[in-house]
Design a protein around this motif. Sequence first.
Motif, PDB file in Angstrom:
ATOM      1  N   GLY A  59      -3.496   5.896 -55.831  1.00 52.83           N
ATOM      2  CA  GLY A  59      -2.674   7.098 -55.980  1.00 52.83           C
ATOM      3  C   GLY A  59      -1.467   7.113 -55.059  1.00 52.83           C
ATOM      4  N   PHE A  60      -1.593   6.442 -53.912  1.00 49.75           N
ATOM      5  CA  PHE A  60      -0.481   6.373 -52.958  1.00 49.75           C
ATOM      6  C   PHE A  60       0.746   5.696 -53.573  1.00 49.75           C
ATOM      7  N   ALA A  61       0.549   4.902 -54.623  1.00 51.58           N
ATOM      8  CA  ALA A  61       1.646   4.161 -55.247  1.00 51.58           C
ATOM      9  C   ALA A  61       2.391   4.978 -56.300  1.00 51.58           C
ATOM     10  N   LEU A  62       1.972   6.235 -56.526  1.00 51.34           N
ATOM     11  CA  LEU A  62       2.582   7.044 -57.587  1.00 51.34           C
ATOM     12  C   LEU A  62       4.110   7.131 -57.499  1.00 51.34           C
ATOM     13  N   PRO A  63       4.712   7.400 -56.338  1.00 51.05           N
ATOM     14  CA  PRO A  63       6.175   7.500 -56.302  1.00 51.05           C
ATOM     15  C   PRO A  63       6.876   6.224 -56.798  1.00 51.05           C
ATOM     16  N   LYS A  64       6.369   5.064 -56.378  1.00 55.56           N
ATOM     17  CA  LYS A  64       6.950   3.787 -56.797  1.00 55.56           C
ATOM     18  C   LYS A  64       6.710   3.546 -58.294  1.00 55.56           C
ATOM     19  N   VAL A  65       5.494   3.805 -58.746  1.00 56.74           N
ATOM     20  CA  VAL A  65       5.117   3.595 -60.142  1.00 56.74           C
ATOM     21  C   VAL A  65       5.880   4.557 -61.043  1.00 56.74           C
ATOM     22  N   LYS A  66       6.089   5.781 -60.569  1.00 54.71           N
ATOM     23  CA  LYS A  66       6.796   6.794 -61.361  1.00 54.71           C
ATOM     24  C   LYS A  66       8.216   6.318 -61.694  1.00 54.71           C
ATOM     25  N   LYS A  67       8.876   5.680 -60.751  1.00 50.23           N
ATOM     26  CA  LYS A  67      10.227   5.166 -61.001  1.00 50.23           C
ATOM     27  C   LYS A  67      10.217   4.139 -62.132  1.00 50.23           C
ATOM     28  N   VAL A  68       9.249   3.247 -62.092  1.00 49.66           N
ATOM     29  CA  VAL A  68       9.124   2.200 -63.120  1.00 49.66           C
ATOM     30  C   VAL A  68       8.812   2.830 -64.479  1.00 49.66           C
ATOM     31  N   CYS A  69       7.856   3.763 -64.490  1.00 45.32           N
ATOM     32  CA  CYS A  69       7.449   4.418 -65.735  1.00 45.32           C
ATOM     33  C   CYS A  69       8.557   5.305 -66.296  1.00 45.32           C
ATOM     34  N   ASP A  70       9.242   6.036 -65.428  1.00 45.97           N
ATOM     35  CA  ASP A  70      10.338   6.905 -65.879  1.00 45.97           C
ATOM     36  C   ASP A  70      11.425   6.093 -66.574  1.00 45.97           C
ATOM     37  N   ALA A  71      11.702   4.914 -66.043  1.00 42.43           N
ATOM     38  CA  ALA A  71      12.733   4.054 -66.628  1.00 42.43           C
ATOM     39  C   ALA A  71      12.365   3.617 -68.050  1.00 42.43           C
ATOM     40  N   LYS A  72      11.072   3.563 -68.321  1.00 39.67           N
ATOM     41  CA  LYS A  72      10.601   3.149 -69.652  1.00 39.67           C
ATOM     42  C   LYS A  72      10.161   4.339 -70.507  1.00 39.67           C
ATOM     43  N   GLY A  73      10.293   5.560 -69.949  1.00 42.72           N
ATOM     44  CA  GLY A  73       9.921   6.753 -70.701  1.00 42.72           C
ATOM     45  C   GLY A  73       8.427   6.932 -70.868  1.00 42.72           C
ATOM     46  N   VAL A  74       7.658   6.430 -69.906  1.00 39.34           N
ATOM     47  CA  VAL A  74       6.200   6.521 -69.968  1.00 39.34           C
ATOM     48  C   VAL A  74       5.707   7.530 -68.934  1.00 39.34           C
ATOM     49  N   PRO A  75       5.049   8.611 -69.383  1.00 38.14           N
ATOM     50  CA  PRO A  75       4.498   9.556 -68.402  1.00 38.14           C
ATOM     51  C   PRO A  75       3.362   8.897 -67.612  1.00 38.14           C
TER      52      PRO A  75
END
Length: 102
Positions: A59-75
């Motif tokens: 869960g600590f990786a959410l901020p980093k993962v969110k950037k990657v997912c946001d770029a691909k339009g994946v919630p």
Amino acid sequence: MLKIRLFCAAGMSTSFLVTKMKKAAEVKGIEVDIEALPESSLEKSLDEVDVALLGPQIGFALPKVKKVCDAKGVPVEVIPMVDYGMMNGEKVLALALKLAGK
């Protein structure tokens, strides 16, 4: 068909949750493609994915993962610790459906 990917440290314990989620989807008559993968494969595993969920242990990786997912339009969201610990496939499936707008 809803494509859901669960990411955790190695993809092992989360595979039990995938089985429970698939059973819950079957009961509800929802077609799903759910797979557990290690977090290290996240960036190359998001093509045509509708929802990404993180195991609480990463869960600590959410901020980093969110950037990657946001770029691909994946919630993306972290699976609640209680639901993960109880292997509550029904609740985690409900979270994925909510994120996908279904």
